[in-house]
Scaffold this motif. Structure first.
Motif, PDB file in Angstrom:
ATOM      1  N   GLU A  95     -18.102 -81.789  92.110  1.00 27.14           N
ATOM      2  CA  GLU A  95     -17.981 -80.801  93.182  1.00 27.14           C
ATOM      3  C   GLU A  95     -16.641 -80.080  93.111  1.00 27.14           C
ATOM      4  O   GLU A  95     -16.562 -78.866  93.371  1.00 27.14           O
ATOM      5  N   LEU A  96     -15.571 -80.776  92.745  1.00 27.11           N
ATOM      6  CA  LEU A  96     -14.273 -80.111  92.562  1.00 27.11           C
ATOM      7  C   LEU A  96     -14.369 -79.047  91.467  1.00 27.11           C
ATOM      8  O   LEU A  96     -13.888 -77.922  91.642  1.00 27.11           O
ATOM      9  N   VAL A  97     -15.004 -79.402  90.343  1.00 25.83           N
ATOM     10  CA  VAL A  97     -15.180 -78.436  89.243  1.00 25.83           C
ATOM     11  C   VAL A  97     -16.003 -77.239  89.721  1.00 25.83           C
ATOM     12  O   VAL A  97     -15.658 -76.085  89.467  1.00 25.83           O
ATOM     13  N   ARG A  98     -17.091 -77.518  90.419  1.00 31.48           N
ATOM     14  CA  ARG A  98     -17.975 -76.431  90.885  1.00 31.48           C
ATOM     15  C   ARG A  98     -17.227 -75.473  91.809  1.00 31.48           C
ATOM     16  O   ARG A  98     -17.372 -74.242  91.698  1.00 31.48           O
ATOM     17  N   LEU A  99     -16.410 -76.020  92.697  1.00 31.83           N
ATOM     18  CA  LEU A  99     -15.651 -75.168  93.623  1.00 31.83           C
ATOM     19  C   LEU A  99     -14.671 -74.261  92.886  1.00 31.83           C
ATOM     20  O   LEU A  99     -14.500 -73.088  93.246  1.00 31.83           O
ATOM     21  N   ILE A 100     -14.023 -74.793  91.847  1.00 31.27           N
ATOM     22  CA  ILE A 100     -13.089 -73.970  91.056  1.00 31.27           C
ATOM     23  C   ILE A 100     -13.847 -72.857  90.337  1.00 31.27           C
ATOM     24  O   ILE A 100     -13.405 -71.700  90.309  1.00 31.27           O
ATOM     25  N   VAL A 101     -14.996 -73.202  89.753  1.00 32.67           N
ATOM     26  CA  VAL A 101     -15.804 -72.204  89.038  1.00 32.67           C
ATOM     27  C   VAL A 101     -16.241 -71.092  89.996  1.00 32.67           C
ATOM     28  O   VAL A 101     -16.125 -69.899  89.674  1.00 32.67           O
ATOM     29  N   VAL A 102     -16.721 -71.469  91.178  1.00 33.91           N
ATOM     30  CA  VAL A 102     -17.162 -70.468  92.160  1.00 33.91           C
ATOM     31  C   VAL A 102     -15.994 -69.573  92.571  1.00 33.91           C
ATOM     32  O   VAL A 102     -16.142 -68.349  92.701  1.00 33.91           O
ATOM     33  N   ARG A 103     -14.806 -70.153  92.755  1.00 30.27           N
ATOM     34  CA  ARG A 103     -13.633 -69.352  93.108  1.00 30.27           C
ATOM     35  C   ARG A 103     -13.320 -68.332  92.017  1.00 30.27           C
ATOM     36  O   ARG A 103     -13.042 -67.161  92.300  1.00 30.27           O
ATOM     37  N   LEU A 104     -13.384 -68.760  90.754  1.00 35.78           N
ATOM     38  CA  LEU A 104     -13.087 -67.849  89.641  1.00 35.78           C
ATOM     39  C   LEU A 104     -14.168 -66.782  89.498  1.00 35.78           C
ATOM     40  O   LEU A 104     -13.884 -65.646  89.108  1.00 35.78           O
ATOM     41  N   ASP A 121      -9.400 -80.156  97.165  1.00 36.92           N
ATOM     42  CA  ASP A 121      -9.570 -81.502  97.723  1.00 36.92           C
ATOM     43  C   ASP A 121      -9.968 -81.417  99.194  1.00 36.92           C
ATOM     44  O   ASP A 121     -10.839 -82.165  99.665  1.00 36.92           O
ATOM     45  N   LYS A 122      -9.338 -80.504  99.913  1.00 33.45           N
ATOM     46  CA  LYS A 122      -9.606 -80.377 101.347  1.00 33.45           C
ATOM     47  C   LYS A 122     -11.003 -79.827 101.606  1.00 33.45           C
ATOM     48  O   LYS A 122     -11.680 -80.255 102.543  1.00 33.45           O
ATOM     49  N   LEU A 123     -11.469 -78.911 100.748  1.00 29.28           N
ATOM     50  CA  LEU A 123     -12.832 -78.391 100.881  1.00 29.28           C
ATOM     51  C   LEU A 123     -13.864 -79.488 100.627  1.00 29.28           C
ATOM     52  O   LEU A 123     -14.862 -79.599 101.348  1.00 29.28           O
ATOM     53  N   VAL A 124     -13.628 -80.299  99.594  1.00 33.85           N
ATOM     54  CA  VAL A 124     -14.530 -81.408  99.289  1.00 33.85           C
ATOM     55  C   VAL A 124     -14.573 -82.392 100.464  1.00 33.85           C
ATOM     56  O   VAL A 124     -15.645 -82.857 100.870  1.00 33.85           O
ATOM     57  N   ASP A 125     -13.408 -82.696 101.009  1.00 35.11           N
ATOM     58  CA  ASP A 125     -13.339 -83.631 102.136  1.00 35.11           C
ATOM     59  C   ASP A 125     -14.104 -83.104 103.344  1.00 35.11           C
ATOM     60  O   ASP A 125     -14.894 -83.828 103.957  1.00 35.11           O
ATOM     61  N   GLU A 126     -13.908 -81.828 103.661  1.00 30.63           N
ATOM     62  CA  GLU A 126     -14.575 -81.232 104.829  1.00 30.63           C
ATOM     63  C   GLU A 126     -16.093 -81.277 104.689  1.00 30.63           C
ATOM     64  O   GLU A 126     -16.812 -81.431 105.678  1.00 30.63           O
ATOM     65  N   ASP A 127     -16.583 -81.149 103.459  1.00 29.56           N
ATOM     66  CA  ASP A 127     -18.027 -81.075 103.213  1.00 29.56           C
ATOM     67  C   ASP A 127     -18.641 -82.449 102.926  1.00 29.56           C
ATOM     68  O   ASP A 127     -19.831 -82.561 102.671  1.00 29.56           O
TER      69      ASP A 127
END
Length: 456
Positions: free
Chosen positions: A296-305, A270-276
């Motif tokens: 974007e939340l889904v994409r960030l989780i996928v990139v982390r994994l 959530d904080k990454l989405v907010d910052e961007d």
């Protein structure tokens, strides 16, 4: 039996990250109660300015009965486009609508306000001439997707532009008067600009014509908002006639969380989405809910994994690594596959140049999408329950507008179930997909305003 039905053991790393999005019943009660408190503050004279749910007065105090007849005009103004409408109510079942879409060029949306409203007036003039009603002085209502501070039914001061608009010299000005000024330049047409309402109030009014118990208008799209019916006596900032007992309130609830009520559940993604985002530090509730942010939340989780080496290990991040590239229609496609089937999921990944993906990776992707979207539905449920409990009607209809609810059965199910759990059991409700656009509600509002003025 489909494989990958046990995320905790099938993909433990994804399960651990997705736990950050889990909300218990106790969490949701906390959110609901926090929203209730902010709504009360928003209605207050002294506390209004510091509330994260501002509860703007709409000055719409008469609801449709279903008996309204006649022809009315409407202008819908959305962040991405506009629409001019001619609406005719000829019987209880029959609404005739003719409309014209208006794409506002970026050069106009960012120019001086006079240029924007001249552009809209020019298009209205063309439309009424095409429909041969240019001399009839038909009532016209505006359904407006940007935050307004209403001072009367036909006085709406723009609080702020969002999403692509930046017309100069408009913030703090009366939108209705600016459009009136521009329409006055067209001496060959006659239009009675009768009032303005926000999009969610327009959705409420549109459904209320056919479902007279409608008391909430809900928007869940690229933005989220809700309007509801309040007692005028509870609106401390209202100084009008006590003879009109009701008032539609535009909550502007997207800003909920500004006073810390969501801090306990906002996670690192959530904080990454907010910052961007375009407006960091604002609209925390909306950023957990609306379709603009879920992908974007889904994409960030996928990139982390992927960085952890546990998902899509055979692929690079050339495309999936691009911010804001995971759209809502992709999420709906991914979750629409039946159990054990990943055809739509693979079609989505094809767009990211990730072909012939492992079934386990596609199952993991589907699980992530479901968890993120489930949290959105639960948070909306907390907001709806706060409004349902506050109004305390035995039976109401709720108008909902937005593709995620219309196209995503699981979202419907989660939203309905959790609203039921969080609302008082004696307050029955039904959520109805809005078939008529907010512009229809604005047209009804304009007609009611003119008939009331004539009857005084």
């Amino acid at each position: 039996m489909a494989k990958y039905e046990h995320p905790e053991t099938d993909f433990p790393e994804a399960y651990k990250l997705c736990k950050l999005f889990n909300l218990t019943q106790e969490n949701l009660i906390t959110v609901r109660n926090g929203m209730t408190k902010e709504i009360i503050n928003g209605l207050g004279r002294e506390s209004h300015a510091r509330s994260s749910i501002r509860c703007f007065l709409s000055y719409v105090q008469n609801l449709p009965t279903g008996q309204e007849r006649g022809r009315f005009l409407a202008l819908e103004m959305w962040p991405t486009n506009g629409r001019i409408m001619l609406v005719k109510f000829s019987s209880e079942k029959d609404i005739y609508m003719s409309s014209k879409c208006v794409i506002v060029p970026h050069t106009v949306a960012g120019a001086r306000g006079t240029q924007l409203f001249d552009f809209l007036a020019d298009n209205i003039a063309i439309f009424v001439k095409e429909k041969k009603v240019e001399k009839e002085n038909l009532p016209m209502g505006i359904a407006f997707a940007f935050a307004l501070n209403k001072l009367a039914l036909d006085v709406g001061m723009l609080v702020a532009w969002t999403k692509g608009y930046g017309a100069q010299g408009v913030v703090g000005k009366d939108v209705v008067q600016l459009l009136r000024n521009s329409l006055a330049k067209h001496k060959d047409i006659s239009v009675n600009l009768a009032g303005i309402i926000n999009i969610s109030a327009g959705s409420l009014m549109a459904l209320c014509w056919s479902h007279v118990n409608t008391k909430i208008g809900l928007i869940i799209g690229t933005v989220t908002n809700a309007a509801y019916v309040e007692l005028s006596s509870q609106c401390e900032r209202y100084e009008g006639s006590p003879e009109l007992p009701l008032m539609i309130i535009n909550t502007e609830w997207a800003q909920f969380g500004a006073n810390g009520h969501l801090d306990f559940m906002r996670n690192e993604f959530d904080k990454l989405v907010d910052e961007d985002s375009t407006h960091p530090g604002q609209k925390y509730y909306e950023k957990c809910i609306s379709t603009l942010y879920l992908g974007e939340l889904v994409r960030l989780i996928v990139v982390r994994l992927m960085d952890m080496g546990v998902m899509f290990t055979d692929y690079n991040q050339d495309y999936i690594g691009i911010h804001w590239k995971m759209e809502m229609k992709s999420l709906i496609g991914i979750v629409s596959d039946p159990p054990g089937v990943y055809v739509h999921g693979q079609e989505v990944m094809d767009k990211f140049k990730m072909r012939n993906c492992q079934e386990r990776d596609l199952a993991m992707l589907k699980y992530i999408c479901q968890v993120v979207c489930d949290r959105s539905a639960k948070l909306v449920a907390a907001g709806l329950a706060a409004l349902i409990n506050r109004m305390n009607y035995s039976q109401i209809s709720i108008s909902v507008d937005g593709g995620i609810y219309r196209l995503f059965p699981r979202y419907q199910e989660v939203l309905n179930r959790h609203t039921q759990q969080l609302a008082n059991p004696h307050n029955k409700f039904e959520i109805v997909v809005a078939e008529d656009s907010p512009g229809v509600g604005a047209a009804i509002m304009a007609g009611l305003a003119v008939s009331l003025a004539q009857n005084k």
